[in-house]
Motif scaffolding. Structure first.
Motif, short mmCIF file in Angstrom:
data_model
loop_
_atom_site.label_atom_id
_atom_site.label_comp_id
_atom_site.label_asym_id
_atom_site.label_seq_id
_atom_site.Cartn_x
_atom_site.Cartn_y
_atom_site.Cartn_z
N GLY A 105 0.82 -1.20 0.00
CA GLY A 105 0.00 0.00 0.00
C GLY A 105 0.86 1.26 0.00
O GLY A 105 2.09 1.21 0.10
N THR A 106 0.17 2.38 -0.07
CA THR A 106 0.89 3.66 -0.10
C THR A 106 1.70 3.90 1.15
O THR A 106 2.88 4.29 1.09
CB THR A 106 -0.12 4.82 -0.29
OG1 THR A 106 -0.88 4.61 -1.49
CG2 THR A 106 0.62 6.14 -0.38
N ALA A 107 1.07 3.66 2.32
CA ALA A 107 1.78 3.87 3.59
C ALA A 107 2.96 2.92 3.72
O ALA A 107 4.04 3.30 4.19
CB ALA A 107 0.81 3.68 4.75
N GLY A 108 2.78 1.68 3.29
CA GLY A 108 3.87 0.71 3.37
C GLY A 108 5.03 1.06 2.46
O GLY A 108 6.20 0.86 2.81
N LEU A 109 4.73 1.59 1.27
CA LEU A 109 5.79 2.00 0.35
C LEU A 109 6.55 3.21 0.88
O LEU A 109 7.78 3.29 0.76
CB LEU A 109 5.19 2.32 -1.03
CG LEU A 109 4.68 1.12 -1.83
CD1 LEU A 109 3.96 1.60 -3.10
CD2 LEU A 109 5.82 0.18 -2.19
N LEU A 110 5.82 4.14 1.47
CA LEU A 110 6.48 5.30 2.07
C LEU A 110 7.36 4.86 3.24
O LEU A 110 8.45 5.41 3.44
CB LEU A 110 5.44 6.31 2.54
CG LEU A 110 4.66 7.02 1.44
CD1 LEU A 110 3.58 7.93 2.04
CD2 LEU A 110 5.60 7.84 0.55
N LEU A 111 6.89 3.89 4.00
CA LEU A 111 7.69 3.36 5.10
C LEU A 111 8.96 2.71 4.59
O LEU A 111 10.04 2.87 5.16
CB LEU A 111 6.86 2.36 5.91
CG LEU A 111 7.58 1.66 7.07
CD1 LEU A 111 8.13 2.68 8.06
CD2 LEU A 111 6.64 0.69 7.77
N SER A 112 8.83 1.96 3.49
CA SER A 112 10.01 1.34 2.88
C SER A 112 11.02 2.39 2.43
O SER A 112 12.23 2.25 2.64
CB SER A 112 9.60 0.48 1.68
OG SER A 112 8.89 -0.66 2.09
N ALA A 113 10.52 3.45 1.80
CA ALA A 113 11.40 4.51 1.31
C ALA A 113 12.10 5.21 2.46
O ALA A 113 13.32 5.45 2.41
CB ALA A 113 10.61 5.52 0.49
N PHE A 114 11.36 5.52 3.52
CA PHE A 114 11.94 6.22 4.67
C PHE A 114 12.96 5.34 5.39
O PHE A 114 14.05 5.80 5.74
CB PHE A 114 10.83 6.65 5.63
CG PHE A 114 11.35 7.38 6.84
CD1 PHE A 114 11.84 8.67 6.73
CD2 PHE A 114 11.33 6.78 8.09
CE1 PHE A 114 12.32 9.35 7.85
CE2 PHE A 114 11.81 7.45 9.21
CZ PHE A 114 12.30 8.74 9.08
N SER A 115 12.60 4.07 5.60
CA SER A 115 13.53 3.15 6.27
C SER A 115 14.77 2.92 5.42
O SER A 115 15.89 2.84 5.95
CB SER A 115 12.83 1.81 6.53
OG SER A 115 11.69 1.98 7.36
N GLY A 116 14.59 2.85 4.09
CA GLY A 116 15.73 2.71 3.20
C GLY A 116 16.64 3.93 3.25
O GLY A 116 17.86 3.81 3.20
N ALA A 117 16.05 5.11 3.36
CA ALA A 117 16.83 6.34 3.45
C ALA A 117 17.67 6.35 4.72
O ALA A 117 18.86 6.72 4.70
CB ALA A 117 15.91 7.56 3.41
N LEU A 118 17.07 5.93 5.84
CA LEU A 118 17.82 5.84 7.10
C LEU A 118 18.94 4.81 6.98
O LEU A 118 20.05 5.01 7.47
CB LEU A 118 16.88 5.45 8.24
CG LEU A 118 15.81 6.47 8.63
CD1 LEU A 118 14.95 5.93 9.77
CD2 LEU A 118 16.45 7.80 9.03
N ALA A 119 18.63 3.69 6.32
CA ALA A 119 19.64 2.65 6.13
C ALA A 119 20.79 3.16 5.27
O ALA A 119 21.95 2.80 5.50
CB ALA A 119 19.00 1.42 5.48
N GLY A 120 20.49 3.99 4.28
CA GLY A 120 21.52 4.56 3.43
C GLY A 120 22.48 5.45 4.22
O GLY A 120 23.70 5.39 4.03
N ILE A 121 21.92 6.27 5.11
CA ILE A 121 22.76 7.14 5.94
C ILE A 121 23.64 6.30 6.87
O ILE A 121 24.83 6.57 7.03
CB ILE A 121 21.89 8.11 6.75
CG1 ILE A 121 21.18 9.09 5.82
CG2 ILE A 121 22.73 8.88 7.76
CD1 ILE A 121 20.23 10.03 6.54
N ALA A 122 23.05 5.27 7.49
CA ALA A 122 23.82 4.41 8.40
C ALA A 122 24.93 3.68 7.65
O ALA A 122 26.06 3.59 8.14
CB ALA A 122 22.88 3.41 9.07
N GLY A 123 24.62 3.15 6.47
CA GLY A 123 25.63 2.46 5.68
C GLY A 123 26.75 3.40 5.25
O GLY A 123 27.92 3.03 5.27
#
Length: 217
Positions: A105-123
């Motif tokens: 869903g829309t909320a789930g995709l936005l959550l994936s994008a936000f979590s991925g962005a945080l993961a990118g910064i951590a990496g």
């Protein structure tokens, strides 16, 4: 095309042989001259282990950058996506019986994008010192001199003003880059899964099939 690849390979081998010859004796100034066509053709004759080693000269520096980045990226994504989804579902922010699922869903995709962005910064944070050292090592060889050892570069960075912070020079730009790229990566991954109607059960089924084949069932 094959001749071009062979010429590049032979030239690379011959160039490294010249460098080893220059290190062995100071009287080999002729070895620094451009290789003739006959020399290049003969470069692969009597190929030795020392001729092959330079092809993997950057293996360890690259692994020291890519492995921590990949491990941190997936670990942080799973932790962030799972914890944020649990928090939103337990706090009933969405209202009613609606539950957020990662990548659905829309909320789930936005959550994936936000979590991925945080993961990118951590990496980027974990792997940046190795990336900086690898960049400086490559730059030293392009300047015409001998490639610096990574230990020397680390010692120079730590001894300069700023100390450990010097290992994170240029980090903000790299963090912004991976914030966008990794966020988009996870968003597109889950979006394509949704588009193709591929769910977690489907992926589990594929793994079960491979497991059964491996066990000879």
């Amino acid at each position: 095309e094959n001749e071009g690849v062979n010429q590049i390979f032979n030239g690379f081998v011959d160039q490294n042989r010249q460098k080893r010859g220059m290190k062995a004796t100071a009287a080999t100034s002729a070895a620094a001259a451009p290789a003739s066509s006959s020399t290049v053709v003969a470069a692969t004759k009597g190929l030795q282990l020392d001729d092959i080693k330079p092809f993997w000269s950057s293996f360890y520096p690259i692994v020291s950058r890519e492995l921590p980045f990949a491990v941190t990226k997936f670990l942080v994504f799973d932790l962030a996506a799972g914890n944020i989804a649990d928090f939103l579902n337990n706090s009933n922010i969405m209202g009613g019986d609606t539950k957020i699922q990662v990548g659905v869903g829309t909320a789930g995709l936005l959550l994936s994008a936000f979590s991925g962005a945080l993961a990118g910064i951590a990496g980027a944070f974990v792997s940046h010192p190795a990336d900086l050292i690898l960049t400086l090592t490559s730059a030293s060889s392009r300047e015409g001199g001998e490639e610096k050892d990574w230990r020397v570069i680390v010692k120079e960075l730590l001894s300069s003003d700023g100390g450990v912070l010097n290992l994170y020079a240029g980090f903000p730009a790299r963090a912004v880059f991976f914030f966008l790229v990794i966020g988009a990566q996870f968003f597109l991954y889950d979006y394509v899964k949704t588009l193709l109607e591929v769910g977690t059960d489907d992926l589990t089924l594929v793994l079960d099939v491979f497991y059964a084949i491996r066990q000879g069932l």
